[in-house]
Design an enzyme around this catalytic site. Structure first.
Site, PDB file in Angstrom:
ATOM      1  N   SER A 120       0.997  -1.217   0.008  1.00  0.00           N
ATOM      2  CA  SER A 120       0.141   0.179  -0.029  1.00  0.00           C
ATOM      3  C   SER A 120       1.016   1.458   0.067  1.00  0.00           C
ATOM      4  O   SER A 120       1.931   1.311   0.502  1.00  0.00           O
ATOM      5  CB  SER A 120      -0.816   0.007   1.299  1.00  0.00           C
ATOM      6  OG  SER A 120      -1.273   1.422   1.660  1.00  0.00           O
ATOM      7  N   TYR A 144      -1.536   0.036  10.514  1.00  0.00           N
ATOM      8  CA  TYR A 144      -1.903  -0.672   9.224  1.00  0.00           C
ATOM      9  C   TYR A 144      -0.799  -0.616   8.155  1.00  0.00           C
ATOM     10  O   TYR A 144      -0.104  -1.495   7.673  1.00  0.00           O
ATOM     11  CB  TYR A 144      -3.180  -0.084   8.465  1.00  0.00           C
ATOM     12  CG  TYR A 144      -3.182  -0.375   6.928  1.00  0.00           C
ATOM     13  CD1 TYR A 144      -3.766  -1.658   6.604  1.00  0.00           C
ATOM     14  CD2 TYR A 144      -3.069   0.682   5.831  1.00  0.00           C
ATOM     15  CE1 TYR A 144      -3.788  -1.949   5.380  1.00  0.00           C
ATOM     16  CE2 TYR A 144      -3.075   0.269   4.702  1.00  0.00           C
ATOM     17  CZ  TYR A 144      -3.490  -1.135   4.126  1.00  0.00           C
ATOM     18  OH  TYR A 144      -3.682  -1.471   2.837  1.00  0.00           O
ATOM     19  N   LYS A 148       2.107  -3.632   6.409  1.00  0.00           N
ATOM     20  CA  LYS A 148       2.737  -3.557   5.264  1.00  0.00           C
ATOM     21  C   LYS A 148       4.122  -3.605   5.201  1.00  0.00           C
ATOM     22  O   LYS A 148       4.750  -4.240   4.393  1.00  0.00           O
ATOM     23  CB  LYS A 148       1.928  -2.547   4.166  1.00  0.00           C
ATOM     24  CG  LYS A 148       0.449  -2.737   4.061  1.00  0.00           C
ATOM     25  CD  LYS A 148       0.071  -4.029   3.465  1.00  0.00           C
ATOM     26  CE  LYS A 148      -1.323  -4.385   3.341  1.00  0.00           C
ATOM     27  NZ  LYS A 148      -1.827  -5.576   2.731  1.00  0.00           N
TER      28      LYS A 148
END
Ligand code: UDP
Length: 326
Positions: A120, A144, A148
């Site tokens: 992302s 989050y 990644k």
């Protein structure tokens, strides 16, 4: 082009996974979806094989890798809500990192060494410059984004240690729906801009809140790089071809390299739907960078990838077709 491949699609019942499965079938491959249905929709899976289960289930993974020859694994089974990752980080580290390690472990045990990972733009954090290229520093501002980054680090180490070849695709803002109108974005609860705006157009919500109108951008609202879901999917097909032809690991941004503001999204949706979209100006949402636009020269050059949906209008039109029929 490669022959018929068995592709394990982890998270094949989600927004991007369902589009991927459809495209794999159209390309003559055999998708095997593994999905725990925590956020995915079994009824939207367009076909192929389906296994209900979790990548944390080691015995199940062993079973899958023993019972059929898997040529490559695509991983779409991550939690994606930035805000929730702040309030419940262990949900994110547990699923997005720990269970991904479990999946990679099983792959290595069974000598499956081609992997395509959905990363992302959140991995970059607040950008130092724009457009963002792949060499931009990685400073995620949420758990989050951190998850990644951890997986990307794991993949680099696994390449080094076990010869796992991974193509990492750093998505910018996935949007739109398949032109058939049969599959599309369905998140519960919905938090993404385009589906929310279209829910307003359909009269399911009273207004759209604009999170921040005082950003240093021409109209004061945030700028993002919206990429059509089927363009994301075609990049995965190009990545598979490259891996099958013996390419090494690679990290690529995946966007259109075209910035669009929140207000432009709303105006486009009003035009496409022909419906009024009332707006309420609200405060900034914590952690939102002003501008996120992908530099995508690398993937265009290395994988010969080209987006088909160049304009926001086309992207919103496909999303509207899905929303208006779902
Ligand atoms: N946004 C907004 N109102 C909403 C949802 C999103 O103004 O109800 C803005 C958000 O602040 C961001 C952009 O729309 O600038 C895209 O947000 P989204 O959540 O769709 O994707 P993100 O960029 O966070 O991945």
């Amino acid at each position: 082009m490669t022959g018929r491949l068995n592709i394990l699609v982890v998270g094949g019942c989600g927004y991007i996974g369902t589009h991927m499965v459809k495209a794999l079938m159209a390309a003559g491959h055999h998708p095997i979806t593994l999905d725990n249905l925590s956020t995915g929709h079994r009824d939207l899976l367009p076909g192929g094989e389906f296994i209900a289960g979790d990548i944390g289930d080691t015995a199940l993974l062993d079973d899958i890798f023993v019972s059929q020859r898997i040529d490559a694994v695509m991983h779409f089974a991550a939690f994606i809500e930035v805000g929730e990752s702040v309030s419940d980080p262990l949900k994110y580290y547990g699923n997005n990192v720990a269970r991904t390690a479990n999946l990679l472990n099983a792959m290595i045990r069974h000598d499956v060494k081609r992997f395509i990972f959905s990363s992302s733009a959140a991995i970059y954090g607040e950008p130092d410059y724009t457009p963002i290229d792949e060499d931009h520093p990685l400073n995620p501002t949420s758990p989050y984004g951190e998850t990644k980054l951890w997986v990307e680090k794991m993949l680099a180490a696994c390449d080094n240690a076990y010869g796992l070849r991974a193509v990492v695709l750093r998505y910018f803002n996935a949007a739109g729906a398949d032109e058939s109108g049969t599959i599309g974005e369905r998140h519960e609860p919905e938090s993404h801009l385009i589906p929310l705006v279209l829910e307003v157009a359909r009269g399911k919500r009273e207004h759209i809140k604009i999170f921040g109108v005082d950003y240093p951008t021409p109209d004061g609202t945030c700028i993002r790089d919206y990429i059509h879901v089927n363009d994301l999917v075609s990049a995965h097909l190009a990545a598979i071809d490259a891996l099958m032809e013996g390419a090494g690991s690679g990290v690529y941004n995946l966007g259109n390299s075209r910035g669009v503001s929140v207000r432009e999204v709303i105006d486009t949706a009003a035009r496409v739907s022909g419906r009024p979209i009332p707006v309420v100006e609200d405060r900034r949402r914590p952690g939102d960078p002003a501008i996120l636009v992908a530099g995508s020269t690398k993937i265009r050059n290395d994988l010969n990838w080209q987006p088909r949906f160049e304009s926001l209008e086309e992207i919103v039109r496909t999303a509207w077709k899905w929303h208006a029929s779902s």
